[in-house]
Design an enzyme around this catalytic site. Structure first.
Site, PDB file in Angstrom:
ATOM      1  N   HIS A 374     -12.135 110.755  97.000  1.00  0.00           N
ATOM      2  CA  HIS A 374     -11.398 109.138  98.791  1.00  0.00           C
ATOM      3  C   HIS A 374     -12.308 109.648  99.614  1.00  0.00           C
ATOM      4  O   HIS A 374     -11.057 108.005 100.642  1.00  0.00           O
ATOM      5  CB  HIS A 374     -10.722 108.887  98.058  1.00  0.00           C
ATOM      6  CG  HIS A 374     -10.542 108.425  96.776  1.00  0.00           C
ATOM      7  ND1 HIS A 374     -10.824 107.177  97.209  1.00  0.00           N
ATOM      8  CD2 HIS A 374      -9.952 108.673  95.696  1.00  0.00           C
ATOM      9  CE1 HIS A 374     -10.166 107.240  94.699  1.00  0.00           C
ATOM     10  NE2 HIS A 374      -9.771 107.751  94.059  1.00  0.00           N
ATOM     11  N   LYS A 564      -2.499  98.785 107.524  1.00  0.00           N
ATOM     12  CA  LYS A 564      -2.285 100.168 107.010  1.00  0.00           C
ATOM     13  C   LYS A 564      -2.043 101.797 107.409  1.00  0.00           C
ATOM     14  O   LYS A 564      -0.998 100.928 108.027  1.00  0.00           O
ATOM     15  CB  LYS A 564      -4.200 100.172 107.080  1.00  0.00           C
ATOM     16  CG  LYS A 564      -4.722 100.507 108.475  1.00  0.00           C
ATOM     17  CD  LYS A 564      -5.813 100.129 108.789  1.00  0.00           C
ATOM     18  CE  LYS A 564      -7.126  99.417 109.016  1.00  0.00           C
ATOM     19  NZ  LYS A 564      -7.627  98.672 107.706  1.00  0.00           N
ATOM     20  N   ARG A 565      -1.906 102.324 106.412  1.00  0.00           N
ATOM     21  CA  ARG A 565      -1.530 103.937 107.511  1.00  0.00           C
ATOM     22  C   ARG A 565      -1.866 104.101 108.842  1.00  0.00           C
ATOM     23  O   ARG A 565      -2.966 103.346 108.812  1.00  0.00           O
ATOM     24  CB  ARG A 565      -1.522 104.769 106.587  1.00  0.00           C
ATOM     25  CG  ARG A 565      -1.092 104.790 104.793  1.00  0.00           C
ATOM     26  CD  ARG A 565       0.097 105.657 105.069  1.00  0.00           C
ATOM     27  NE  ARG A 565       0.847 106.783 105.600  1.00  0.00           N
ATOM     28  CZ  ARG A 565       1.293 107.896 104.996  1.00  0.00           C
ATOM     29  NH1 ARG A 565       2.101 107.689 103.852  1.00  0.00           N
ATOM     30  NH2 ARG A 565       1.348 108.983 105.491  1.00  0.00           N
ATOM     31  N   LYS A 570      -8.055 105.372 111.950  1.00  0.00           N
ATOM     32  CA  LYS A 570      -8.542 104.236 111.668  1.00  0.00           C
ATOM     33  C   LYS A 570      -7.930 103.315 113.048  1.00  0.00           C
ATOM     34  O   LYS A 570      -8.154 102.029 112.837  1.00  0.00           O
ATOM     35  CB  LYS A 570      -6.715 104.151 110.603  1.00  0.00           C
ATOM     36  CG  LYS A 570      -7.490 104.441 109.403  1.00  0.00           C
ATOM     37  CD  LYS A 570      -5.986 104.017 108.617  1.00  0.00           C
ATOM     38  CE  LYS A 570      -5.950 105.070 107.035  1.00  0.00           C
ATOM     39  NZ  LYS A 570      -7.242 104.136 106.066  1.00  0.00           N
ATOM     40  N   THR A 672      -9.743  98.767 101.404  1.00  0.00           N
ATOM     41  CA  THR A 672      -9.276  97.596 100.199  1.00  0.00           C
ATOM     42  C   THR A 672      -8.406  96.796 101.090  1.00  0.00           C
ATOM     43  O   THR A 672      -8.554  96.506 100.466  1.00  0.00           O
ATOM     44  CB  THR A 672      -8.283  98.488  99.043  1.00  0.00           C
ATOM     45  OG1 THR A 672      -8.129  99.085  99.395  1.00  0.00           O
ATOM     46  CG2 THR A 672      -9.460  99.615  98.164  1.00  0.00           C
ATOM     47  N   LYS A 676      -8.928  92.434 100.277  1.00  0.00           N
ATOM     48  CA  LYS A 676      -7.431  91.318  99.979  1.00  0.00           C
ATOM     49  C   LYS A 676      -7.639  89.627 101.427  1.00  0.00           C
ATOM     50  O   LYS A 676      -7.248  89.700 101.043  1.00  0.00           O
ATOM     51  CB  LYS A 676      -6.093  92.244  99.886  1.00  0.00           C
ATOM     52  CG  LYS A 676      -6.163  93.065  99.565  1.00  0.00           C
ATOM     53  CD  LYS A 676      -4.930  94.634  99.722  1.00  0.00           C
ATOM     54  CE  LYS A 676      -5.361  95.625  98.337  1.00  0.00           C
ATOM     55  NZ  LYS A 676      -4.753  96.601  98.477  1.00  0.00           N
TER      56      LYS A 676
HETATM   57  C1  26V Z   1      -4.289 113.963 100.578  1.00  0.00           C
HETATM   58  C2  26V Z   1      -3.437 115.044 100.489  1.00  0.00           C
HETATM   59  C3  26V Z   1      -3.472 116.132 100.834  1.00  0.00           C
HETATM   60  C4  26V Z   1      -1.951 116.791 100.647  1.00  0.00           C
HETATM   61  C5  26V Z   1      -0.949 116.096 100.540  1.00  0.00           C
HETATM   62  C6  26V Z   1      -0.777 115.035  99.947  1.00  0.00           C
HETATM   63  C7  26V Z   1      -2.273 113.943 100.179  1.00  0.00           C
HETATM   64  C8  26V Z   1      -2.254 113.026 100.365  1.00  0.00           C
HETATM   65  C9  26V Z   1      -3.232 112.058  99.782  1.00  0.00           C
HETATM   66  C10 26V Z   1      -4.741 112.412 100.071  1.00  0.00           C
HETATM   67  C11 26V Z   1      -5.776 111.634 100.194  1.00  0.00           C
HETATM   68  C12 26V Z   1      -5.720 110.440 100.658  1.00  0.00           C
HETATM   69  C13 26V Z   1      -6.758 109.811 100.394  1.00  0.00           C
HETATM   70  C14 26V Z   1      -7.263 108.462 100.729  1.00  0.00           C
HETATM   71  O1  26V Z   1      -6.476 107.870 100.417  1.00  0.00           O
HETATM   72  N1  26V Z   1      -8.793 107.952 100.713  1.00  0.00           N
HETATM   73  C15 26V Z   1      -8.051 106.302 100.485  1.00  0.00           C
HETATM   74  O2  26V Z   1      -8.772 106.158  99.486  1.00  0.00           O
HETATM   75  C16 26V Z   1      -8.830 104.601  99.055  1.00  0.00           C
HETATM   76  C17 26V Z   1      -9.533 104.247  97.447  1.00  0.00           C
HETATM   77  O3  26V Z   1     -10.767 104.482  98.172  1.00  0.00           O
HETATM   78  C18 26V Z   1      -9.914 104.749 100.570  1.00  0.00           C
HETATM   79  O4  26V Z   1     -10.188 103.128 100.705  1.00  0.00           O
HETATM   80  C19 26V Z   1      -9.760 105.059 101.660  1.00  0.00           C
HETATM   81  O5  26V Z   1     -10.925 104.364 101.980  1.00  0.00           O
HETATM   82  C20 26V Z   1      -9.518 106.169 101.651  1.00  0.00           C
HETATM   83  O6  26V Z   1      -9.108 107.086 102.946  1.00  0.00           O
END
Ligand code: 26V
Length: 826
Positions: A374, A564-565, A570, A672, A676
């Protein structure tokens, strides 16, 4: 699809149909019974919360029989199922989803009306289940709903965090985080499975031992055992076709009182061992692409991966004599690398517990797993320090070395030498020895997918090039999607009613029918009704903003939305800087005919992400100055709405005119929210990044505002070095905006507050804000010009809705089912 409707679903009225009086009376009686016997309340004194719990429990009863039927049929037919392993499920509320998918919304509404209670007010009592950070967790929730809707048997596996994502409070413009106690008032949707408990082990050491038959093997003597207790939530598919299970694990100390220590008088010590075990499911990491590497996080990952795999194996062995056919029966999807430790865990279970040899175990493992990536951001690619891994999971570290040894042998046989070998190795030797979890997931899977066409291509071209080559091209694309039930039908019932009126009720079942809207874009009377719906949604959001921020908005203004975050890539900063530039221009040319605009921002920053928190503060500071300036009046307002979550998204999205999707090209894997917003009729201003590329292809370049460097141009610019100072010197508007921010125009109480931020941008603009500013700003002028031609704007808005049916997560799930999982879908 209708062929597979079970009888129970047919008895429910379709949306818009009138429920029969008998059903309404029965539902009302069920609510009253729940109020009396489960809640212990009285009609005269029941609170809104009491009504919510009673209604949810009454709705849940309608789920239970169909749930059992779904499970029984799957078992009887021997169907293969999916296990979706995810650290995050960002669900939001479930009442309207459950009622909507069961076709019971009107029944429930009337049942409550007869008691003088309003269904929407009752629904508002439900706490969001915010067991996720953002896109990845919300995608998991959409996928769960779609798997049930397209009749794919599935379990979602995750962690039942006691505290989900923190609640964001904005005070003095600053983000403060408060724990979100979503379970405090109980959760009517879950079933505690007290009989479903697995032991998960940590630490200790591994010893070679010789069995009585003379064979030697490794035995893991763990230092600590934690119990995983299951909680199940039913996942109701569209029209109740199928009910799947979301199974979340809660950590419990094996000996909750640590009686031996307690009896020895070590009361505090007994507590601390318990706290240590139960900390595992206490809180969701709010890091979203940061904060990796912490031991508790590794314990969380292993805890839920192990419990889930033990459960998968137990369920399999309840139907089959052994595990040889495991991969014919289950597909396990790894949602990012967070459950990747499941790869060596399944190897351990097969070899150490079930007596398989290495090759047979590896064949099963690879056939069972597949992995979704992701993000390619380097800081988000998980790695674990080898010494920590050896301490927390010694047997797994051993197995990872063995997997790596065979993997590198294979790579050598394919001709790989030094540089290539170190790039495909599961161990990164460049900054201390670390296990690369993406590589582990990749090697342990038969398919690896990206989440948009561009992102998948970048996987092939950058991070995973060598690995993909060595592993015989296992990368495939599965562009993300969203569930239209939540994000159109429920979030925007007004627009949905209009769509049903124009296209017939089949549009509720088949999103491809939205294409039938194209001719309606030319129909002035349809456009008028479309605008009326949007106007109503904008008035509702205006009321919400007035109540929460005390800020009055003009519902006739362009509602320009970025939700968004908060993350530098971003580029909320690009949006804010452009807002300041617009503000400067409005003040310089007060008599021009400006299109009134409301900038709406919402999103959370990771608590330790200082730059993101500073950007939130800047947004709020800019808002204070602009909103109080009579020189711009109603022509420009800025609203940062606190505590962005699924429910707030449902309120904002139907009211958005313009969707900001402005990440640095190549960095947003998909997005996503972009889908929406377009589905609900917002026009996109965006870069050619993630799924924006595919939205652009479908919507057409005339109905979208594309700007900025492409991913290839970004890469080239980074290679050659980007000169931010030169970009600023060449753009008087940009310079004016940055000067205003740096000199304290928006922070008069502390004029230097943003000097460092602006200096940082000039010295190292790694997200290329200054590079894209001029083209962004020019596109924003195009937006304003288009808004001044309402016929053209609303034509484009209707065409957006018409052209994005493909982004239904039902389509995404059918693709996974066919190309990755080998399961049947409807
Ligand atoms: C990484 C970590 C690292 C350790 C601490 C907690 C944590 C939590 C999440 C992540 C990875 C997040 C990756 C993510 O959310 N990617 C998003 O995924 C969406 C669904 O595929 C996509 O639409 C977004 O563009 C993408 O940023």
């Amino acid at each position: 699809m209708t062929d597979s409707l079970p009888p129970a679903a047919l008895s429910h009225p379709l949306p818009g149909e009138t429920p029969d009086e008998e059903a309404v009376r029965a539902f009302r009686q069920a609510i009253l019974d729940k109020l009396a016997y489960n809640v212990g309340g009285r009609v005269e004194r029941a609170s809104a919360r009491d009504w919510f719990v009673s209604t949810a429990l009454a709705a849940r009863d309608h789920v239970v029989d169909a749930w059992r039927r779904s499970n029984d049929e799957t078992r009887a037919e021997g169907r293969k199922g999916v296990c979706y392993l995810s650290m995050e499920f960002l669900i939001g509320r479930l009442l309207s989803d459950t009622l909507g998918n069961l076709g019971l919304t009107e029944t429930a509404r009337r049942a409550l009306d007869g008691l003088g209670v309003d269904l929407d007010a009752v629904g508002g009592q439900e706490a969001d289940a915010a067991l996720g950070n953002g896109g990845l967790g919300r995608l998991a929730a959409c996928f769960m709903e779609s798997m049930a809707s397209v009749d794919v048997p599935a379990y979602g596996y995750g962690i039942r965090y006691e505290n989900g994502l923190f609640r964001q409070i904005i005070a003095g413009g600053l983000q403060h985080e408060v724990p979100e106690d979503w379970l405090a008032l109980g959760n009517p949707w879950e079933f505690e499975r007290s009989g479903l408990v697995y032991e998960v082990r940590f630490g200790g050491h591994v010893r070679p031992e010789v069995a009585p038959d003379g064979t030697s093997r490794f035995v893991w003597h763990a230092g600590e055992i934690v119990n995983a207790l299951a909680y199940d939530t039913p996942v109701v598919g569209w029209r109740g076709v199928r009910i799947n299970t979301l199974r979340l694990w809660s950590a419990r100390a094996t000996d909750p009182l640590h009686l031996s220590e307690f009896n020895r008088g070590d009361h505090v010590g007994a507590q601390s061992a318990r706290m240590r075990a139960e900390a595992i499911s206490r809180v969701l990491y709010p890091g979203d692409e940061t904060e990796a590497g912490q031991e508790l996080r590794l314990r969380q990952e292993y805890f839920f991966a192990s419990a889930s795999l033990q459960d998968i194996i137990r369920r399999h062995l309840s139907r089959f004599p052994d595990l040889t056919n495991l991969a014919d029966q289950v597909a396990v999807q790894l949602n990012d690398t967070h459950p990747a430790i499941g790869v060596p865990e399944l190897m351990r279970l097969l070899i150490d517990v079930h007596g398989f040899g290495w090759d047979a175990a590896w064949k099963i493992t690879q056939a069972v797993f597949s992995y979704t990536n992701h993000t390619l951001l380097p800081e988000a690619l998980e790695t674990w320090a080898v010494p920590m891994m050896e301490r927390v999971l010694p047997r797994h570290m051993q197995l990872i070395y063995l997997i790596n040894a065979r993997h590198l042998d294979h790579a050598r046989a394919e001709g790989a030498r030094d540089g290539l070998l170190s790039s495909v190795s599961l161990i990164d030797e460049s900054h201390g020895r670390r296990v690369r979890m993406g590589h582990l997931a990749f090697v342990g899977s038969h398919r690896v997918n990206g989440v948009s066409a561009l992102h998948t291509q970048l996987m092939r071209d950058t991070v995973f090039t060598d690995l993909n080559h060595v592993c015989g091209d296992r990368i495939t694309n599965k562009t993300n999607g969203i569930t239209f039930r939540r994000w159109l039908h429920r979030a925007n019932p007004g627009l949905t009613a209009l769509l049903v009126e124009a296209l017939g009720p089949a549009v509720l079942d088949d999103p491809d029918r939205l294409a039938g809207l194209v001719p309606f874009a030319e129909d002035a009377s349809f456009r008028q009704r479309f605008v009326a719906q949007r106007r109503a949604a904008k008035e509702r959001l205006t009321a919400l903003v007035a109540a929460r921020l005390g800020l009055k908005l003009d519902p006739d203004a362009i509602f320009d939305v970025q939700i968004k975050r908060i993350h530098e890539y971003k580029r909320q900063l690009l949006n804010i800087v452009e807002t300041v530039s617009l503000y400067n221009t409005m003040r310089a040319h007060p008599t021009d005919n400006w299109a009134p605009r409301v900038k709406i921002l919402a999103g959370k920053a990771a608590p330790s992400y200082h730059q993101a928190k500073l950007i939130i503060r800047l947004a709020n500071d800019v808002a204070s100055v602009i909103n109080d300036d009579p020189a711009v009046g109603d022509r420009l307002k800025v609203a940062f709405i606190p505590n962005y979550n699924v429910s707030l998204a449902e309120a904002i999205i139907p009211a958005a005119d313009l969707s900001e999707q402005i990440s640095t090209a190549g960095l947003e894997a998909s997005g996503t929210g972009n889908m929406k917003l377009a589905l609900n009729g917002a026009l996109t201003i965006g870069t050619l990044d993630g799924a924006n590329v595919e939205i652009d292809e479908r919507v057409g370049r005339d109905e979208i505002f594309i700007f900025g460097l492409t991913a290839a141009e970004v890469a080239a610019r980074k290679r050659n070095g980007h000169d931010a100072r030169a970009a600023v010197a060449a753009s008087p508007d940009l310079r004016g905006a940055l000067d205003a921010i740096a000199s304290g125009v928006f922070s008069p109480d502390e004029p230097d507050r943003y000097r460092g931020l602006v200096e940082g941008l000039l010295n190292d603009d790694r997200y290329l804000v200054t590079a894209d500013f001029e083209s962004y700003s020019a596109r924003q002028r195009d937006v304003a010009a288009r808004w001044a031609r309402p016929e053209s704007w609303w034509r484009a808005a209707v065409l957006n809705t018409a052209h994005v049916g493909w982004f239904s997560s039902d389509r995404t799930i059918r693709d996974y089912a066919a190309d990755i999982w080998g399961v049947k879908a409807s």
